[in-house]
Design a protein around this motif. Structure first.
Motif, PDB file in Angstrom:
ATOM      1  N   THR A  62      46.215  42.136  44.127  1.00 55.94           N
ATOM      2  CA  THR A  62      45.978  42.552  42.751  1.00 55.94           C
ATOM      3  C   THR A  62      47.010  43.602  42.392  1.00 55.94           C
ATOM      4  OG1 THR A  62      43.608  42.138  42.919  1.00 55.94           O
ATOM      5  CG2 THR A  62      44.349  43.596  41.141  1.00 55.94           C
ATOM      6  N   ASP A  84      39.430  47.588  40.368  1.00 57.71           N
ATOM      7  CA  ASP A  84      40.339  46.462  40.454  1.00 57.71           C
ATOM      8  C   ASP A  84      40.374  45.848  41.840  1.00 57.71           C
ATOM      9  OD1 ASP A  84      41.056  48.457  38.440  1.00 57.71           O
ATOM     10  OD2 ASP A  84      42.579  46.991  37.849  1.00 57.71           O
ATOM     11  N   VAL A 126      45.507  45.850  46.975  1.00 60.10           N
ATOM     12  CA  VAL A 126      45.650  46.320  45.601  1.00 60.10           C
ATOM     13  C   VAL A 126      46.928  47.150  45.528  1.00 60.10           C
ATOM     14  CG1 VAL A 126      44.614  47.611  43.712  1.00 60.10           C
ATOM     15  CG2 VAL A 126      43.155  46.395  45.336  1.00 60.10           C
ATOM     16  N   GLY A 186      38.243  42.458  42.418  1.00 62.20           N
ATOM     17  CA  GLY A 186      38.631  41.297  41.628  1.00 62.20           C
ATOM     18  C   GLY A 186      37.462  40.687  40.884  1.00 62.20           C
TER      19      GLY A 186
END
Length: 778
Positions: free
Chosen positions: A723, A734, A231, A737
């Motif tokens: 991400t 986040d 991320v 996903g």
């Protein structure tokens, strides 16, 4: 669970009531008018009232729904998948926080990327604590080698503990990229395959940190191979304007007390707009002096400004330059240390009793009277080198020296290796065999190159052909012929070298008037280059007769070529500069030319050993100090000063710096903040402390606030699953996903609703039939 990434826009859902308000307002504006023909229409309306009312209600609801969906799109509604963080045996959250000082850039709201990064990390910790389950949390800053948290168990109050820890830390003064932190995180990565592992890289993603993309992407691929989700959280918006002091250096190579010195400061404009009237505040030993100003700095460019200082006393002195406050404060100040002796003490060695050659050098370096050059000179015979201590001199010159004793050679080698400067002038007294075997020694000695023989003038070459001499009439005739063939080329041709830097911009250089009659030629098999570390600072022209036929109409033809005249070679920590011609007027007329004084002053500045404090150091570089164990106690004090105020002090014990144990040394790694670092040694004999001073400054390139765009990042990360999100939009979910971004779906629903609304509105409104043409009209 529903959540909004822009919750501040959620209250605007009341805008969905606007169609109702418009409908009610339209009702109040109607005026009843009695009309007999309308009775038939009203009767029809009463029969179809329910159907008409239903269509109007549907149209009203469609319009309200369109406005509501539009608000939800801007509020960025998402559906948080609470199950994904509970998958696996454990969830390991590994957070790498960029704390380089570019993260302190303030925007128009006085917010910084570091503040946004802290808030995003706290939200991640809060989410992990709210979810429950088995979560582990690791927090590592890019400037540190040890983590703030290492696989810490996430409990109910973890978010508060995390927030408290983040509030205790601040942006560092370092310019640290993500590579070292990624390497550390790889070592701590859990090996259990059933565990879920998530790596968060929280940074401003400055372009300069992503120049070496190959190394970063290789590390991220290793994480991907270990089944780690990636991320990337960017904490910066549009880059604000920023000016950075990129350098501060002395351009006067002779640093001596009570002699004017010139310093040069460079300012870089890391913004998209030109900056005008940039004010420079200048401090000498923390005392403000008259400042300076740069009129214009175009965007993305650097401008320099020179200023003069004159410090009357010897010792360690600081000069600091500051810029007005802007988005980053750390790169708005820069310091340098000037270690000024009373004078550069110079030893001149001349074998002639009257010291004739040495006095030419002395008249240039130390003319006396009211002229201050910062040099003091002492003329001695070669025997002085055998047994006297040479450490009190910074520079030594050998002029008219044909022979040296072995002790003198050994002393000179030790002197240069320790950082001293040695200048050598050759003339007819010099002996090639002695220099080649004793001073050059196949490159192991200090002399730059092996010698061959002295050059000869054209008349010398002719006289060799007539051992019984040349008549004066014939000599004059031949001299006229040779003069007519002269191409009027200069005898001295300079290279790009500090000694001749002052002549670089002269159109008609005084060097063109110098005439070289003789110079020592080098061994033809020798060549300057990287292997011998010798460079040619200047070349001299020598003539060569190509055709000689006394019976011909033009009996003499000659040409010229350039050979090395001034050689420069580093030796140990010092330098050696050798001039292949005489210091006096025996072999040339240079000493009668004004360029001789300027050349010697530049040569003196070049040979004088640079002081430690003039070397540029960046924060984070270790401070290494060595000293003689017989002269000083094994402990030393290191103090850091910021704007003249003592910030911290530490006492360290020295360790053996060599196998003999006669030297001690200390390596101090905690140079993480800019300022003046003072090292104090205490002599065993009880005399005054010996001080060494160092200036540490930040890396100016960190002030470049240009960021990597998401498109550029996608190119860099090609083939890697990751991400990417902004810190303001990150809610701690986040990583997996699995969250559904409803605002993307709502956009499609909005288009459908608008089409339906237009369709209903069309059928709900009145459309008169098309009018037919009137018959009989021509």
């Amino acid at each position: 669970m529903l959540e909004f990434l822009n919750p501040a826009l959620f209250p605007f859902l009341w805008l969905a009531a606007i169609p109702i308000a418009i409908h009610l307002l339209n009702l109040t504006r109607r005026r009843r008018v009695q009309w007999a023909a309308m009775e038939f229409l009203l009767e029809s309306q009463r029969k179809n009232r329910a159907f008409v009312w239903l269509r109007q209600l549907l149209l009203l609801l469609l319009r309200m729904a369109a406005i509501a969906i539009l608000v939800l799109i801007f509020a960025r509604m998402v559906f948080l998948n609470d199950l994904t963080l509970l998958q696996g045996n454990q969830t390991h959250h590994m957070v790498i926080l960029d704390d380089s000082f570019s993260m302190s850039a303030q925007d128009s709201r006085s917010e910084t990327p570091f503040l946004r990064a802290q808030q995003a990390i706290v939200r991640l910790g809060q989410r992990a604590a709210d979810e429950g389950g088995n979560h582990r949390f690791t927090l590592l800053r890019t400037s540190q080698t040890q983590p703030d948290f290492l696989e810490k168990l996430v409990q109910v109050n973890f978010a508060q503990e995390l927030q408290q820890r983040l509030e205790e830390i601040s942006v560092s003064s370092l310019s640290s990229g993500p590579e070292s932190a990624l390497e550390q995180a790889l070592e701590w990565l859990p090996t259990q395959k059933q565990d879920q592992k998530i790596l968060y890289l929280v940074s401003d993603f400055r372009s300069k940190d992503w120049e070496d993309t190959q190394r970063i992407t290789a590390l991220l691929r290793e994480f991907e191979q270990e089944k780690t989700k990636l991320v990337l959280i960017q904490c910066e918006g549009a880059p604000p304007a920023n000016l950075s002091l990129s350098s501060l250096r002395s351009v006067s190579r002779t640093l001596v007390a009570d002699v004017p010195l010139f310093l040069e400061v460079a300012v870089t404009n890391f913004s998209q707009d030109p900056q005008t009237d940039v004010e420079l505040l200048i401090y000498e030993d923390n005392t403000l002096r008259p400042g300076s100003r740069i009129d214009l700095i175009p965007p993305g460019e650097t401008r320099t400004k020179r200023f003069q200082v004159r410090i009357p006393t010897a010792g360690n002195h600081t000069v600091r330059v500051e810029l007005p406050n802007d988005s980053i404060s750390l790169d708005n100040a820069r310091e340098t240390v000037l270690q000024l002796p009373l004078a550069i003490k110079t030893l001149l060695i001349d074998s002639s009793p009257d010291g004739r050659n040495a006095r030419y050098v002395q008249s240039a370096l130390d003319p006396g009277g009211n002229t201050k050059t910062g040099n003091t000179t002492q003329i001695e015979l070669p025997g002085f080198l055998n047994s006297n201590d040479l450490s009190e001199f910074q520079v030594i010159y050998l002029t008219n020296v044909g022979q040296l004793d072995p002790p003198a050679i050994e002393q000179l080698e030790d002197f240069v290796k320790a950082g001293g400067g040695l200048g050598i002038f050759l003339d007819g007294q010099s002996k090639a065999e002695f220099i080649n075997t004793q001073l050059y020694r196949n490159g192991e000695g200090f002399f730059p190159a092996p010698l061959s023989e002295p050059s000869k003038t054209l008349m010398d070459q002719l006289q060799e052909r007539f051992p019984f001499g040349i008549t004066p009439v014939l000599q004059r005739r031949w001299e006229e012929l040779m003069l007519a063939q002269d191409e009027n080329l200069p005898d001295v041709q300079r290279s790009v070298h500090p000694i001749f830097e002052s002549f670089a911009e002269e159109r008609n250089s005084l060097l063109d008037l110098v005439r070289i009659d003789h110079l020592w030629r080098l061994d033809p098999e020798w060549e300057a280059g990287v292997n011998n570390r010798t460079t040619v600072a200047a070349e001299g022209r020598i003539p060569e007769i190509t055709v000689f036929d006394p019976n011909a109409e033009n009996p003499i033809q000659w040409t010229s070529r350039y050979v090395p005249l001034v050689l420069d070679r580093p030796f140990g920590d010092g330098r050696v500069v050798s001039v292949m011609s005489s210091a006096s007027t025996v072999w040339n007329n240079w000493a009668r030319n004004p360029s001789y004084v300027l050349m010697l002053l530049e040569m003196q500045s070049y040979l004088a050993a640079p002081t430690e404090g003039t070397i540029t150091r960046q924060v984070g570089q270790p401070l290494v100090v060595e000293w003689d164990a017989a002269e000083f106690f094994p402990e030393l004090d290191i103090e850091r000063f910021q704007e003249g105020a003592l910030e911290n002090s530490v006492e360290l014990a020295g360790e053996a710096a060599n196998d003999e144990g006669d030297r001690l040394g200390v390596r101090y790694d905690s140079t993480f903040d800019p300022g003046i670092y003072s090292v104090a040694l205490r002599p065993i004999d009880g005399s005054e402390r010996s001080l060494k001073t160092f200036a540490y400054n930040v890396n100016p390139t960190e002030g470049n606030l240009q960021t990597v765009s998401s498109t550029q990042l996608a190119t860099i990360m090609e083939g890697i699953t990751y991400t990417f999100t902004r810190a303001g939009a990150f809610r701690g979910s986040d990583a997996d996903g699995g969250d559904i971004k409803l605002y993307d779906l709502l956009l499609y629903w909005l288009v459908i609703l608008l089409l339906l609304e237009q369709t209903f509105a069309y059928f709900q409104s009145y459309h008169p039939p098309a009018t037919a043409g009137v018959e009989g009209v021509s």
